[in-house]
Write an enzyme that holds these catalytic residues in place. Structure first.
Site, PDB file in Angstrom:
ATOM      1  CB  SER A 102      55.404  18.110 -32.022  1.00  0.00           C
ATOM      2  OG  SER A 102      56.407  18.983 -32.434  1.00  0.00           O
ATOM      3  CG  ASP A 241      56.453  22.660 -34.433  1.00  0.00           C
ATOM      4  OD1 ASP A 241      56.530  23.673 -33.724  1.00  0.00           O
ATOM      5  OD2 ASP A 241      56.811  21.534 -34.036  1.00  0.00           O
ATOM      6  CG  ASP A 243      55.130  21.752 -29.964  1.00  0.00           C
ATOM      7  OD1 ASP A 243      55.601  21.832 -31.117  1.00  0.00           O
ATOM      8  OD2 ASP A 243      55.691  21.117 -29.052  1.00  0.00           O
ATOM      9  CG  ASP A 245      58.923  22.079 -30.265  1.00  0.00           C
ATOM     10  OD1 ASP A 245      58.503  22.075 -31.444  1.00  0.00           O
ATOM     11  OD2 ASP A 245      59.133  21.035 -29.618  1.00  0.00           O
TER      12      ASP A 245
END
Length: 445
Positions: A102, A241, A243, A245
């Site tokens: 992440s 960010d 990834d 999400d």
């Protein structure tokens, strides 16, 4: 049972150190593959990743693990976490895997698992897989070993799905947008979505080299985005960010709009369109009291959960609610997605902006946040929150804030830290309370 591998968001750690090694990744593939091999059909797992250098290693190890127990593997390459969740469901896979840490630096990596419905696995499912990781694997017979294939149209499928969340009657052709993809998973798909909808797109963080993901860019460090928005006189800035999400917005004045403000805007819009089920929005204990007061005036209940988007999603599913999120920028809209999707959330903000005929600074600062202060205190051993002097300081603070603020104190789930957060209309009171409790914890630790 103490959890050796799974944490609050899958398995995560520094690459080539337990638990984020190639050996553990292979055994996770074997354990998860065996767990999800139900029924007589050919079993399929879909694997995506972000742009970290270690993604190649983890992807190969997982592929070896899954195929060794008889699961076919579909590799989609770099794709946002919500894209992996979406394709897991649409391709009727038994399991989806996202390789990402992440918003963490490139040196970390992680493994997130999604069920066939596109939702993250429950703690019970993770526990069952964890128990099998260190057991001898149930290897397939030679003729039953799984096959692996890479598909090339995963990004196109995700782009189409994201665009479907944006009203067909609207275009973005009057907007100049700055987009920071954090050198992460959305570096190709996010610019494509905004360009196809007509926007003028100025990009940052779209040159990943395996080492620069989240490096002074993206939603955890939007300073470059703020500067570029002002330099280019853009209408809005969007920061994702690693990834993709989560999302943070920057208005045309360079001011940050966090997840709480985004939730307030989307909840208000959803209520007007009869999409806000149960007249409830789900957030965590970290969301600002100003959000709660604002929603209350609209007759909207704010349901709070523990920190973590997993807890937000679980509460949304349990109550049938449609809007939830975190101050950090995880925004979950269950009428579009099964997990946080920064790009989908950004499109909802842009739809409201286009229809409002207002500037971003006039539209997006929906409520006045209460002054909020969060400090971390590191401790070496023991249980400082059980110390008599700490308990007394907490009781005094709660009495001082009664009816006019909030106090939240919790232990970190990943580090030896005590997190102390207070908020109230009086900033001096907030600082006084947090500093006093932190000092008391330090003396007790």
């Amino acid at each position: 049972m103490s959890r050796q591998y799974f944490g609050t968001d899958g398995i995560r750690g520094c690459t080539n150190k337990d638990p984020m090694t190639a050996d553990v990744a292979m055994r996770v593939g074997q354990a998860a593959g065996a767990y999800f091999k139900r029924g007589l059909h050919r079993h399929r797992v879909l694997i995506g990743k972000d742009t970290r250098l270690s993604g190649y290693m983890v992807e190969s190890a997982l592929m070896a693990g899954f195929t060794s127990v008889g699961m076919d593997v579909v590799l989609v390459g770099p794709l946002p976490t919500p894209g992996v969740a979406l394709l897991t469901r649409s391709m009727r896979a038994d399991l989806g895997v996202m390789i990402s840490a992440s918003h963490n630096p490139f040196s970390d990596n992680g493994i997130k698992l999604f069920g066939p419905n596109g939702y993250k696995l429950s703690e019970e499912e993770e526990k069952a897989i964890e128990e099998a990781i260190d057991q001898p694997p149930l290897l397939a017979a030679p003729a039953d070993i799984g096959r692996a294939r890479r598909i090339d149209d995963a990004q196109g499928r995700y782009i189409h799905a994201v665009k479907s969340s944006f009203p067909e009657s609207l275009r973005l052709d009057k907007l100049r947008l700055v987009l920071d993809c954090a050198n992460g998973a959305a570096y190709q798909v996010a610019p494509a979505v905004l360009w196809e909808l007509g926007a003028e797109v100025i990009t940052l963080g779209v040159a990943p080299n395996g080492l620069n993901i989240n490096d002074h860019c993206g939603s955890t460090d939007p300073s470059a985005l703020q500067k570029k928005v002002l330099e280019t006189r853009a209408d809005l800035g969007i920061a994702l960010d690693g990834d993709a999400d989560r999302v943070i917005i920057v208005d045309e004045k360079g001011e940050i709009v966090d997840g709480d403000q985004i939730m307030a805007l989307i909840a208000t819009s959803a209520q007007k369109r009869n999409l806000l089920k149960g007249n409830t929005t789900v957030a965590t204990v970290m969301s600002n009291l100003g959000l709660e007061r604002y929603l209350s005036k609209l007759g909207i209940q704010l349901l709070r959960t523990q920190v973590g988007d997993r807890h937000v999603v679980e509460a949304m599913r349990a109550g049938g609610y449609t809007v939830g999120g975190e101050q950090s920028g995880h925004i979950i809209l269950s009428y579009h997605t099964t997990t946080g999707d920064g790009l989908v959330a950004a499109l909802q903000v842009l739809a409201d902006l286009v229809q409002s005929d207002k500037k971003a600074s006039e539209l997006l600062h929906v409520f006045d946040p209460f002054p909020q202060l969060l400090k971390n205190v590191r401790y070496s051993s023991g249980q400082p929150l059980e110390d008599e002097s700490v308990c007394e300081a907490i009781s005094e603070a709660e009495e001082s804030l009664k009816g006019k603020g909030r106090l939240l104190i919790r232990k970190s789930g990943t580090e030896p830290l005590i997190r102390v957060m207070a908020e109230a209309e009086d900033p001096d009171l907030v600082h006084q309370i947090v500093d006093h409790i932190c000092e008391t914890v330090r003396r007790a630790a």
